[in-house]
Scaffold this motif. Sequence first.
Motif, PDB file in Angstrom:
ATOM      1  N   THR A   1       2.410 -12.618   5.455  1.00  0.00           N
ATOM      2  CA  THR A   1       3.524 -12.750   6.394  1.00  0.00           C
ATOM      3  C   THR A   1       4.453 -11.559   6.163  1.00  0.00           C
ATOM      4  N   GLY A   2       5.580 -11.553   6.813  1.00  0.00           N
ATOM      5  CA  GLY A   2       6.491 -10.436   6.655  1.00  0.00           C
ATOM      6  C   GLY A   2       5.836  -9.156   7.144  1.00  0.00           C
ATOM      7  N   ALA A   3       6.176  -8.047   6.516  1.00  0.00           N
ATOM      8  CA  ALA A   3       5.673  -6.750   6.958  1.00  0.00           C
ATOM      9  C   ALA A   3       4.432  -6.317   6.191  1.00  0.00           C
ATOM     10  N   ALA A   4       3.819  -7.256   5.468  1.00  0.00           N
ATOM     11  CA  ALA A   4       2.572  -6.921   4.766  1.00  0.00           C
ATOM     12  C   ALA A   4       1.429  -7.083   5.763  1.00  0.00           C
ATOM     13  N   LEU A   5       0.942  -5.972   6.283  1.00  0.00           N
ATOM     14  CA  LEU A   5      -0.057  -6.040   7.352  1.00  0.00           C
ATOM     15  C   LEU A   5      -1.464  -5.812   6.821  1.00  0.00           C
ATOM     16  N   VAL A   6      -2.393  -6.593   7.354  1.00  0.00           N
ATOM     17  CA  VAL A   6      -3.786  -6.464   6.915  1.00  0.00           C
ATOM     18  C   VAL A   6      -4.347  -5.100   7.295  1.00  0.00           C
ATOM     19  N   ASN A   7      -3.780  -4.490   8.318  1.00  0.00           N
ATOM     20  CA  ASN A   7      -4.328  -3.189   8.737  1.00  0.00           C
ATOM     21  C   ASN A   7      -3.534  -1.987   8.247  1.00  0.00           C
ATOM     22  N   GLN A   8      -2.796  -2.156   7.185  1.00  0.00           N
ATOM     23  CA  GLN A   8      -2.163  -0.994   6.551  1.00  0.00           C
ATOM     24  C   GLN A   8      -2.560  -0.921   5.087  1.00  0.00           C
ATOM     25  N   PRO A   9      -3.770  -0.433   4.800  1.00  0.00           N
ATOM     26  CA  PRO A   9      -4.204  -0.363   3.406  1.00  0.00           C
ATOM     27  C   PRO A   9      -3.264   0.514   2.580  1.00  0.00           C
ATOM     28  N   ALA A  10      -2.978   0.073   1.383  1.00  0.00           N
ATOM     29  CA  ALA A  10      -2.030   0.775   0.514  1.00  0.00           C
ATOM     30  C   ALA A  10      -2.772   1.765  -0.374  1.00  0.00           C
ATOM     31  N   GLY A  11      -2.374   3.019  -0.283  1.00  0.00           N
ATOM     32  CA  GLY A  11      -2.969   4.056  -1.130  1.00  0.00           C
ATOM     33  C   GLY A  11      -2.802   3.722  -2.604  1.00  0.00           C
ATOM     34  N   PHE A  12      -3.750   4.126  -3.418  1.00  0.00           N
ATOM     35  CA  PHE A  12      -3.707   3.941  -4.872  1.00  0.00           C
ATOM     36  C   PHE A  12      -3.814   2.475  -5.284  1.00  0.00           C
ATOM     37  N   SER A  13      -3.970   1.569  -4.323  1.00  0.00           N
ATOM     38  CA  SER A  13      -4.042   0.162  -4.670  1.00  0.00           C
ATOM     39  C   SER A  13      -5.206  -0.534  -3.967  1.00  0.00           C
ATOM     40  N   ASP A  14      -5.314  -0.352  -2.663  1.00  0.00           N
ATOM     41  CA  ASP A  14      -6.376  -1.039  -1.915  1.00  0.00           C
ATOM     42  C   ASP A  14      -7.635  -0.193  -1.834  1.00  0.00           C
ATOM     43  N   PHE A  15      -8.770  -0.885  -1.885  1.00  0.00           N
ATOM     44  CA  PHE A  15     -10.035  -0.231  -1.581  1.00  0.00           C
ATOM     45  C   PHE A  15     -10.317  -0.439  -0.100  1.00  0.00           C
ATOM     46  N   HIS A  16     -10.569   0.664   0.577  1.00  0.00           N
ATOM     47  CA  HIS A  16     -10.789   0.641   2.012  1.00  0.00           C
ATOM     48  C   HIS A  16     -12.297   0.673   2.245  1.00  0.00           C
ATOM     49  N   ALA A  17     -12.833  -0.408   2.819  1.00  0.00           N
ATOM     50  CA  ALA A  17     -14.274  -0.565   3.045  1.00  0.00           C
ATOM     51  C   ALA A  17     -14.996  -0.786   1.707  1.00  0.00           C
ATOM     52  N   SER A  18     -16.227  -1.265   1.812  1.00  0.00           N
ATOM     53  CA  SER A  18     -16.969  -1.579   0.591  1.00  0.00           C
ATOM     54  C   SER A  18     -18.315  -0.869   0.515  1.00  0.00           C
ATOM     55  N   GLY A  19     -18.854  -0.509   1.646  1.00  0.00           N
ATOM     56  CA  GLY A  19     -20.227  -0.005   1.653  1.00  0.00           C
ATOM     57  C   GLY A  19     -21.257  -1.118   1.604  1.00  0.00           C
ATOM     58  N   ALA A  20     -20.797  -2.358   1.530  1.00  0.00           N
ATOM     59  CA  ALA A  20     -21.726  -3.489   1.397  1.00  0.00           C
ATOM     60  C   ALA A  20     -21.968  -4.208   2.727  1.00  0.00           C
TER      61      ALA A  20
ATOM     62  N   ASP B   1      -0.973  13.666 -13.087  1.00  0.00           N
ATOM     63  CA  ASP B   1      -0.926  12.630 -14.128  1.00  0.00           C
ATOM     64  C   ASP B   1      -0.450  11.304 -13.547  1.00  0.00           C
ATOM     65  N   GLN B   2       0.589  11.368 -12.727  1.00  0.00           N
ATOM     66  CA  GLN B   2       1.082  10.135 -12.098  1.00  0.00           C
ATOM     67  C   GLN B   2       0.009   9.502 -11.214  1.00  0.00           C
ATOM     68  N   ALA B   3      -0.709  10.345 -10.489  1.00  0.00           N
ATOM     69  CA  ALA B   3      -1.753   9.831  -9.597  1.00  0.00           C
ATOM     70  C   ALA B   3      -2.864   9.167 -10.401  1.00  0.00           C
ATOM     71  N   GLN B   4      -3.167   9.735 -11.549  1.00  0.00           N
ATOM     72  CA  GLN B   4      -4.218   9.130 -12.377  1.00  0.00           C
ATOM     73  C   GLN B   4      -3.772   7.779 -12.928  1.00  0.00           C
ATOM     74  N   THR B   5      -2.506   7.704 -13.295  1.00  0.00           N
ATOM     75  CA  THR B   5      -1.969   6.413 -13.723  1.00  0.00           C
ATOM     76  C   THR B   5      -2.029   5.411 -12.565  1.00  0.00           C
ATOM     77  N   ALA B   6      -1.685   5.891 -11.384  1.00  0.00           N
ATOM     78  CA  ALA B   6      -1.632   4.996 -10.217  1.00  0.00           C
ATOM     79  C   ALA B   6      -3.001   4.408  -9.882  1.00  0.00           C
ATOM     80  N   ILE B   7      -4.056   5.222  -9.907  1.00  0.00           N
ATOM     81  CA  ILE B   7      -5.372   4.661  -9.570  1.00  0.00           C
ATOM     82  C   ILE B   7      -5.854   3.697 -10.642  1.00  0.00           C
ATOM     83  N   ALA B   8      -5.327   3.840 -11.850  1.00  0.00           N
ATOM     84  CA  ALA B   8      -5.738   2.930 -12.923  1.00  0.00           C
ATOM     85  C   ALA B   8      -4.906   1.634 -12.910  1.00  0.00           C
ATOM     86  N   CYS B   9      -3.655   1.710 -12.480  1.00  0.00           N
ATOM     87  CA  CYS B   9      -2.788   0.506 -12.469  1.00  0.00           C
ATOM     88  C   CYS B   9      -2.816  -0.220 -11.141  1.00  0.00           C
TER      89      CYS B   9
END
Lengths: 565, 565
Positions: free
Chosen positions: A507-526, A14-22
């Motif tokens: 900047t800081g520790a937010a790195l472009v190469n660390q995609p965040a689970g439940f939030s970032d879409f990794h690749a597009s297929g486009a 249930d939490q995971a389903q909320t996470a992919i929606a939020c």
Amino acid sequence: MPHSLFDNHRALLDQAQTAIACRTHWSPYAENPRSYGEMALEDGLTAFEAYRNAQFYLDQPGLTGRCGGEISPYGLPLNVSYPRCSPEGLIAAAKSAMLPWVRAGIETRTGVCLEILARLNAGSAEMAYALMHTTGQSLGLAFLTGGPRAQARGLEALAWAYRAMTQVPAQAAWQRNISQRLEKRYMVAPLGVSLVIGCATQPTWNAYPALFASLSTGNPVIVKPHPTAVLPLALTVAVARQVLKESGFDPNLVTLLVGDPDDTPVLRDIARRPDIRLIDYAGAPDMGAWLRDNARQARLFIETGGVNCVLIDSSYDYKALLKNLVLSLCLDSGQLRTTPRVIFVSREGIETPDGMVDPQQFGRDLALALGKFVEEPARAAEVLGAIQSPATLARIAAVSELAETTAEILRHSSPIDHPQWPAARMHTPLLVGVDAAQRDFYMEERFGPIAVVVSTANAAESLALAEATMRDKGALNFLVHATRPHVQQFAEDVAVRAGVLLSLNLTGAALVNQPAGFSDFHASGANPAASCSMIDAAFVANRFYFSQVQQHYLPPSSIDWLVDP
Amino acid sequence: MPHSLFDNHRALLDQAQTAIACRTHWSPYAENPRSYGEMALEDGLTAFEAYRNAQFYLDQPGLTGRCGGEISPYGLPLNVSYPRCSPEGLIAAAKSAMLPWVRAGIETRTGVCLEILARLNAGSAEMAYALMHTTGQSLGLAFLTGGPRAQARGLEALAWAYRAMTQVPAQAAWQRNISQRLEKRYMVAPLGVSLVIGCATQPTWNAYPALFASLSTGNPVIVKPHPTAVLPLALTVAVARQVLKESGFDPNLVTLLVGDPDDTPVLRDIARRPDIRLIDYAGAPDMGAWLRDNARQARLFIETGGVNCVLIDSSYDYKALLKNLVLSLCLDSGQLRTTPRVIFVSREGIETPDGMVDPQQFGRDLALALGKFVEEPARAAEVLGAIQSPATLARIAAVSELAETTAEILRHSSPIDHPQWPAARMHTPLLVGVDAAQRDFYMEERFGPIAVVVSTANAAESLALAEATMRDKGALNFLVHATRPHVQQFAEDVAVRAGVLLSLNLTGAALVNQPAGFSDFHASGANPAASCSMIDAAFVANRFYFSQVQQHYLPPSSIDWLVDP
């Protein structure tokens, strides 16, 4: 009646389903090794050592021998031998196992998958060592991305799959008129046998979404690890088989296929078999292209990477920019498909609070920041890790040689020592400066610790070249430093047309190469970097269909020969 | 702010979303021509006549000439000429039109698409004549399936697409810790240019799901009609362009591509262009296979049909069974991809309330019922319609000739007269009886009014042969008459393994070849008949990805060089 394993794990689902929606931040599995017990890492090391110099036990059908010859990028020979099974044996066993798994239903399959994840999570520490000594990642990174974050990706796939599977009711009473009444039942049915091909650098993180999406939607899965990184996926398969067996299902729903060190023939053989209907692959572009051209009976989920671009136009904090970029370039020695490869800087200069910075100055500054970062051995070892493949070293050498004569080497790549592992394959990143005209240097992915700074005439040329590079060669992300709104807007247009994730002013520790689970879409297929986006509805919905049974439930009425009375 | 067109049609969209989730009966558009006005059909005829012997107006780019030579299967030459435009001109215009359409957002795009459907609905009567005189369908069937039911399929695709697009929020605030805070925005972005290839027999019913799924998810659409059935899709494109223009969008988001009567070269040219990222095709298997082998840059949604099987084991009402089966075989002269092709009957006989019926008796009974049905000319004309292609007549002749010498002809196919159209191409269905060993007769789709009764040793052999036929040659549905529970259970297993919709004991007017919108899944993608299921989540989600822009919104903090503090 839901399966007890589904009930046990329902709150997490249930939490995971909320996470992919939020899509806000959520880490379902603890990311600190100490959360797994004071001695977790020590126990993990003991468990890992027990696999070494031994036969890995898997009770699979179609056994034809044993093989395996992994050697750690840190210099340690693993000497684990795995059962070698025939593709036809594994496929036949998978097909036989399928129907009861399908009939068990959505909740039971999901519950069993959640239990597999829970067991994998408990084994995160031994997995960390297995990953470290096959991929070359530092222990810290191996634990994090190969353990809890890989498991989170599996859970994310399960949440999307559960959402997709439950979009249609189990039954419906359909009635158009008195003579047309049908009782309908719908059931999630799999496409067929799923082949998950593991990669050398992120075997669990890349394979888990596919494994859990396919398995939960009813497909038996054959896991084919990269020959240099078998152990992490062998551990995974062993756990999955154990849980399946305990739950009363045929363990051959998940099997391991291993071959020789050069296992291309095995892969090409199985990938074209008619029963293989789903193929997930992450790895080098040549095999990706081969699959696309040859495995046409299957639906393909391919990620081969590309040339991730960076555009530096202007910055609120130039020093923070440099530090963030250096960290991204160093992380896992550039062996992530998300690593920035090419940095475009206009000769009109970068606007910063301290004045304009021209491309030459930027190159020097970046080289300096990089040098400062790698000069502290413990920190460097933790972030860089070891280099997984000797081919990467050869690539560094080749680019260095080419750059010596035709471009500027901003910072040479040189071997460095690991504090604990004297034989570790470690090199600092290579930094090259070129002009926009020297397309050979940047219109191609050079996997590993190699980055190219490209000087352009102006921001418009940077945008155009970045778009052309990413559209033609593929890319996963586009990092832009720009304070000017119109440059940001243009960058958004480029990102939409090129199908890349756009990150602004990290900047800081937010790195472009660390995609965040439940939030970032990794690749597009486009774009050519991948044939799909991970993880979205298409990633899971392509693995099943709704099987339908309908029955006329009226005593047959007389028919008046009208098509639609 | 939602677009006014979205507000206007929101109630219908809400109903459609409920319908795809409940899957009970729902007809969003009136199915009786009189609901469109007392004079609707007369007015439709007048409108249709106005298109004849004239130039069809479409203000498209890349104009290179005019073409068109449709001749009605009822004998009427249409003499409509269409603008011929170059593929590169249409692709370039499509790409230019794309970005504002994408940025307009989900609700605006959906609103515009709903308005296009409303306008198409208002023009259902003229569409009925256009369909009748290109596909050969009877006026009644042309109105029903080509008008309201095709529109309903478009609406169904919109409902699925809207559901898929709104699964992800427009934005999210993501924060891991004090130094990692990101503001994220998500936007539905299209794969690229979508090519929708129309078929000869159901041009609107087959094209609308693709057209509306692609367009609403942001993709420009190039519609390439079959050269013998251009008018229905030309009318569709004209309506779409008009609505787009009125709404302030570039009408080149939807264009028509026509070629010569043999337009294979045009099709093969455009289908392989890199900008074409989505291809929908319904039609003959050879072009489907060619697309799969060659258009590898695109995601393919292919329906080519197969050998739909019928298994007759036992029945509660033998007469009702025969009547239902005859109606299915006759409907649109077997020119539906859902028409039953092969009927398996065991030599152990069909169990009926009146005793056992052996295959010979069944063949005679079916032939008799068929004869009784076609002997009434008005009814026969309404259900059979005309035969779309001369190739179908040739196919009937070839099978008849083969059957004369090697099998049993249960009922000959013969020309019949249409009450109004003396030149109509009409033939009664051919019914052939063979033995299970004569696989050549049934292991291949024979499109048109041709059905084969196969006698087998027993029910188990019938099940095995039906499964083998449908798995190897593809099939959309499996019709089973069985009162015995274990036969029903076996049939379900066959249906899951073969990826076909299973219909049990259909009688009355519930026909296996009339899939119900919002309730039935058409095709599965799990056998060679189609590469996808229509309409489900994968059908729409494969057409877009979530484009993401993220921005660091903290004043950059100092970085302590930890990957993940």
